[in-house]
Write an enzyme that holds these catalytic residues in place. Structure first.
Site, PDB file in Angstrom:
ATOM      1  CB  ALA A  11      -0.932  -0.015   1.213  1.00 40.43           C
ATOM      2  CG  ASN A 103       6.237   2.296  10.075  1.00 45.48           C
ATOM      3  OD1 ASN A 103       6.454   3.500  10.033  1.00 45.48           O
ATOM      4  ND2 ASN A 103       5.137   1.747   9.610  1.00 45.48           N
ATOM      5  CE  LYS A 184       3.769   5.994  11.168  1.00 48.76           C
ATOM      6  NZ  LYS A 184       4.133   5.091  10.072  1.00 48.76           N
ATOM      7  CD  GLU A 274       6.256  -3.935   9.270  1.00 50.15           C
ATOM      8  OE1 GLU A 274       7.339  -3.589   8.753  1.00 50.15           O
ATOM      9  OE2 GLU A 274       5.237  -3.239   9.237  1.00 50.15           O
TER      10      GLU A 274
END
Lengths: 328, 328
Positions: A11, A103, A184, A274
């Site tokens: 995405a 990330n 983040k 993750e």
């Protein structure tokens, strides 16, 4: 026109790659799941910033087909870091630069080791985005990419910033890459963590329950404390403002609807999570710095446990067990 | 011979009541699930301290049948506290005393309000015990009851202690009831909490995984800190020794096998969980005292969430959801 290879066109990679292609850059996508669909029908983006359809998309099934480029955007999941070197390598020439649009903690260190830190940047996309049918991406909200160079090279920051802005991508150059990663994480750790530890739930369920919401906030404050300690330990004067981060991240999350985090999606689909990059590595870093992160550590342990249960690797009690006494 | 009514004869009430009956006391059991089985076949106890079979057991289906007694042992689940007054009341005469053999915080306050604090004691059973077929109880390990009187009346402590010891029940009179409750919570909060938040798992799964084990220990240390603050705030000089508690509780748990906590059993069976008394009330007490209990609070929130998921009250994402974009 910049030559760009997008490695890992899920995405996030698909969306930003499509924006860059729309702006006229020479974008080449390394695809797997969506290869045939995109080759046949192009790439279709639904977005509040305007829907668009790229009909003529350069796609490749293997990295060798991509050719040498000016920029590699690597948006693989961190669980695929083990194959990143061989997937990225064929596109890298003497002047190629690499943006790790991924990330978590412990990402650019790998790219720096493989390709040299001087050409490596990291980017954190704060974007609500989900894949739809093959070749379709639903951009739902937000989209800013926060940037930093592995060695704090400001001219490379400016160059990357200009490239992304040429495609109308909202950007911010962070005080440094470490700051950007922890900022983040301040969203990812509470919301990815609780979305899985809470049973595979969306963000509205988290912010709408007093206990889960308080847990999210507590985790977020721990992330900021750990991040600031990490910045200090690495000689950076930049600091995250704890109350500002909490207010901003919750305000953003309130307007997301019942957003599905990437980790919740992976959990529901049975994909690898993750969990190392987003939970375990930050907990390790915090503990090494002597920062207490009990909420983060609990979420990390329970996400790993949920993953084991889902994969049949943990012994879960059944009604049948209860008819027998405990065995030792 | 002491007249004893056992209200809520699950595994714990059934086991201790049977021990008292075996010792010759006049024990009357208020039963529900096991009524017919016990009336027909008696009560059968399997125990490392010796199996035994009570063939002639006084049972009742309603509290009015029990008659007035010297001691009421109330071993209802805390989720049934709302009906405890009407179940216990009919057995209470002017000289009746009450032992609330129940876990958690916020228990004896109710009995004191209903029947007067002067006749109320609390007991915490540290015992591994599971119900089997109706009329069968599997005592697996341990069994000590830690006692305290609601108003610290030492003569009542001595009387209750003597009663239980007359049935070869291992007892300890705690420094006070508050101390006993927190000491028991130091096991219940980590192990009941993780057994449900971890997906319905036994104790071996918790102590055998590094992340879950560390979470259990962190939670236990928070419980001790909260308990000691609660003791201090209530003028008690007694303190739990944090390292001693951790060492002892983990040593005990190591030898339990894959023990099923009562909360895990309730979770698997779809019963209401004792989440208020065991998790939510201690967290509230700690926060009111200004003690940071992030691990306890996270477990409390995630146990409540697991309960909502199990009862279909939380919106859990499905594969079908993932084919549609997030709706706001």
């Amino acid at each position: 026109m910049t030559r760009i290879a997008v490695i890992g066109a899920g995405a996030v990679g698909g969306y930003y790659g499509a924006r860059l292609a729309q702006a006229g850059h020479d974008v080449r996508f390394l695809l797997r799941r969506d290869l045939d669909a995109v080759r046949a029908n192009g790439l279709r983006i639904f977005s509040p910033d305007g829907d668009f359809h790229l009909t003529d998309v350069t796609v490749a099934a293997s990295p060798a087909e991509l050719g040498e480029v000016d920029w590699v955007i690597c948006s693989l999941k961190t669980t695929a870091l083990g194959s990143a070197q061989e997937l990225v390598g064929p596109s890298v020439g003497p002047n190629t630069r690499i943006l790790a649009l991924m990330n978590g903690l412990g990402v650019e260190e790998h790219f720096a080791e493989w390709f040299g830190a001087e050409r490596v940047s990291g980017g954190m996309a704060f974007v609500c985005i989900n894949r739809g049918e093959p070749g379709v991406i639903h951009h739902l909200d937000y989209g800013r990419i926060s940037l930093g160079h592995a060695l704090d090279d400001q001219s490379q920051n400016a160059e990357l910033d200009a490239l992304l802005r040429s495609a109308n991508i909202d950007t911010v150059v962070a005080p440094n890459l470490r700051y950007a990663r922890w900022e983040k994480l301040s969203w990812n750790i509470p919301f990815n963590g609780l979305s899985v530890a809470g049973g595979g739930i969306g963000t509205a369920t988290i912010v709408g329950d007093a206990g889960l919401r308080a847990t999210a906030e507590r985790a977020m404050r721990e992330v900021v404390a750990a991040g600031n300690a990490d910045l200090a330990a690495n000689g950076s004067a930049a600091r995250l403002d704890e109350d500002e981060v909490v207010a901003r991240m919750f305000a953003l999350t309130e307007t997301m609807g019942d957003y599905r985090t990437s980790m919740a999606i992976d959990y529901v689909l049975g994909n690898e999570l993750e969990a190392e990059a987003i939970l375990a590595n930050p907990v390790r870093r915090a503990l090494a710095l002597g920062v207490a992160v009990p909420t983060m550590a609990t979420l990390s342990a329970l996400v790993a446990q949920a993953d084991r249960v889902r994969r049949g690797l943990a012994r879960v009690l059944t009604r049948e067990d209860l008819t027998r006494p405990t065995t030792k």
